[in-house]
Design an enzyme around this catalytic site. Sequence first.
Site, PDB file in Angstrom:
ATOM      1  N   VAL A  20       1.296   2.949  -3.346  1.00 53.48           N
ATOM      2  CA  VAL A  20       0.200   3.795  -3.794  1.00 53.48           C
ATOM      3  C   VAL A  20       0.159   5.104  -3.010  1.00 53.48           C
ATOM      4  O   VAL A  20      -0.067   6.173  -3.570  1.00 53.48           O
ATOM      5  CB  VAL A  20      -1.142   3.039  -3.649  1.00 53.48           C
ATOM      6  CG1 VAL A  20      -2.318   3.921  -4.061  1.00 53.48           C
ATOM      7  CG2 VAL A  20      -1.125   1.755  -4.465  1.00 53.48           C
ATOM      8  N   GLU A  21       0.383   5.009  -1.706  1.00 48.21           N
ATOM      9  CA  GLU A  21       0.245   6.175  -0.843  1.00 48.21           C
ATOM     10  C   GLU A  21       1.391   7.172  -0.983  1.00 48.21           C
ATOM     11  O   GLU A  21       1.164   8.381  -1.067  1.00 48.21           O
ATOM     12  CB  GLU A  21       0.142   5.731   0.630  1.00 48.21           C
ATOM     13  CG  GLU A  21      -1.185   5.107   1.001  1.00 48.21           C
ATOM     14  CD  GLU A  21      -2.302   6.139   1.089  1.00 48.21           C
ATOM     15  OE1 GLU A  21      -2.009   7.339   0.998  1.00 48.21           O
ATOM     16  OE2 GLU A  21      -3.465   5.738   1.237  1.00 48.21           O
ATOM     17  N   SER A  22       2.614   6.685  -0.982  1.00 47.92           N
ATOM     18  CA  SER A  22       3.763   7.602  -0.877  1.00 47.92           C
ATOM     19  C   SER A  22       4.930   7.232  -1.770  1.00 47.92           C
ATOM     20  O   SER A  22       5.968   7.902  -1.707  1.00 47.92           O
ATOM     21  CB  SER A  22       4.254   7.606   0.573  1.00 47.92           C
ATOM     22  OG  SER A  22       4.725   6.305   0.939  1.00 47.92           O
ATOM     23  N   LEU A  28       0.806  -1.218   0.000  1.00 45.96           N
ATOM     24  CA  LEU A  28       0.000   0.000   0.000  1.00 45.96           C
ATOM     25  C   LEU A  28       0.846   1.278   0.000  1.00 45.96           C
ATOM     26  O   LEU A  28       0.449   2.275  -0.620  1.00 45.96           O
ATOM     27  CB  LEU A  28      -0.963  -0.006   1.194  1.00 45.96           C
ATOM     28  CG  LEU A  28      -2.082   1.032   1.168  1.00 45.96           C
ATOM     29  CD1 LEU A  28      -2.928   0.897  -0.091  1.00 45.96           C
ATOM     30  CD2 LEU A  28      -2.961   0.901   2.406  1.00 45.96           C
ATOM     31  N   TYR A  64      -8.104   4.123  -6.411  1.00 44.97           N
ATOM     32  CA  TYR A  64      -7.173   3.775  -5.341  1.00 44.97           C
ATOM     33  C   TYR A  64      -7.047   2.260  -5.161  1.00 44.97           C
ATOM     34  O   TYR A  64      -5.937   1.709  -5.152  1.00 44.97           O
ATOM     35  CB  TYR A  64      -7.671   4.431  -4.054  1.00 44.97           C
ATOM     36  CG  TYR A  64      -6.839   4.200  -2.817  1.00 44.97           C
ATOM     37  CD1 TYR A  64      -5.725   4.979  -2.556  1.00 44.97           C
ATOM     38  CD2 TYR A  64      -7.188   3.227  -1.888  1.00 44.97           C
ATOM     39  CE1 TYR A  64      -4.973   4.802  -1.407  1.00 44.97           C
ATOM     40  CE2 TYR A  64      -6.447   3.035  -0.743  1.00 44.97           C
ATOM     41  CZ  TYR A  64      -5.343   3.822  -0.504  1.00 44.97           C
ATOM     42  OH  TYR A  64      -4.613   3.635   0.636  1.00 44.97           O
TER      43      TYR A  64
END
Length: 500
Positions: free
Chosen positions: A101-103, A98, A207
């Site tokens: 995707v986030e950072s 994850l 997302y």
Amino acid sequence: MPPAEPSVKDPGLANGMPEPVEPAADQEESTQQDLWARIRDGYALDLHQDRERVRLQRKWYARHPSYFTRVTERAERYLHFIVEEAERRDMPLELVMLPVVESAFDPFAYSHGRAAGPWQFIPSTGKYFGLDQTWWYDGRRDITLSTRAALDYLQQLSERFDGDWLLALASYNAGGGTVSRARRRNEEAGRPTDFWHLDLPRETTAYVPKLLAVAEIVRDPRRYGVTLHPMADQPYFEEVDVGGQIDLAQAASLAEISTEELYLLNPAFNRWATAPEGPHTLLVPVGSADAFRERVADLPQEERMRWHRYTIRSGDSLSRIARAHRTTPAVLRDINDLSGNTIIAGRTLLIPEPSQDQYKLSADQRLADNQGRQRGKRQRVDHRVAAGDTLWQIARENDVSVRALAKWNNMAPGDPLRVGQTLAVWREDGPAATVRAEEREEMIRKVRYSVRRGDSLHAIANRFNVSVNQIRDWNDRLEKSRYLQPGDNLTLYVDVRNAP
């Protein structure tokens, strides 16, 4: 900060891109047990769904293989720990990706929505999960604590939706209330209530497919022409109790690593030292841990930090002294047991000081590097924040966008300003720039905006190139109401040339 990566936020980026070529039959993944193999063995989500949204994201990643390689290189310090934590909770190991995707596994990532760290916690959610945020330290960037908080949060969301991990992921992005309301609308309309049938914000609809696309590529990277950075299935770091505040350059020297490596393992520390109130632990590479532990234990107390004794002069103020020594009045009050801001000439203040001029990757150095980066033919002008200043006003006066101004100063558009703060403004100079500034003043218009379903203050602010704080200033009643409702009317002052 590391160079900006290509954005993967827009689900339309992958439109029109061809499917990756199938590999030859003799192209098989190595069976050698490494961390990637361990992750694949822990997969538990359904990756066989032929969904267009997943295909679009997968195509984008396949067209940018160098991006994937860079991100997985960056992940090497952290991924083994995340896998161990997820396995301990019996969670699907697709979730360990994850942060891609986030950072993009950048521990210093900071978004326009004020989200920080590898798991991109906003301030309020971070505080809810016990991630302290002070001048010295931001727990949202703490590798171990933020990982545990993120996995705790995902588990809570999964339980809320009866073990449905796709709904949990959607809620991590959009909020559990948003997902619950979307499901309730579908129930009332007699429609399915799984993720794929919900009417959710545009970012959220992309997302979950992004994570599934990443998981698919990790499962079979050769098929998509992607090279994963090799990772041994062994810990990268070990946690060491340092027993109290310590200068980070001193700690790096004791561990025989660079200060950059120490910051990358301990990105939560904003300054040149660990926080005086803790946490009093540091992550160091496994091979350095034992020697570091012994050297810290033997380090005399007076060598842990460098202190300056400052004699107060007539006319001094605590804020002026703090600013001159790159600290804050709160820190000086705490260290010197002061109950307020009153100080007396002739007395002495104890002030912490860095032991060297530059601490690469400290908050101050990251800001200086970003503010000083040349931006085309623009000229830098420093703006000293005065009482009453807003980002919107400063941006308008200099004919730049609020988002650009915030980005140049490692801020989000909604971040508050501090009196005395210095902002770098990169603007075009000359007669043409003056004319444009005057034109911009003429193009500011009062707009009445009716809130739509799925809107948030951040989404509206981004749409109209203003800040959340400005919207609140223009609409006093928002101070009393936390949530927007469809049909609410907002007053906005926008540059009509940038209006959607």
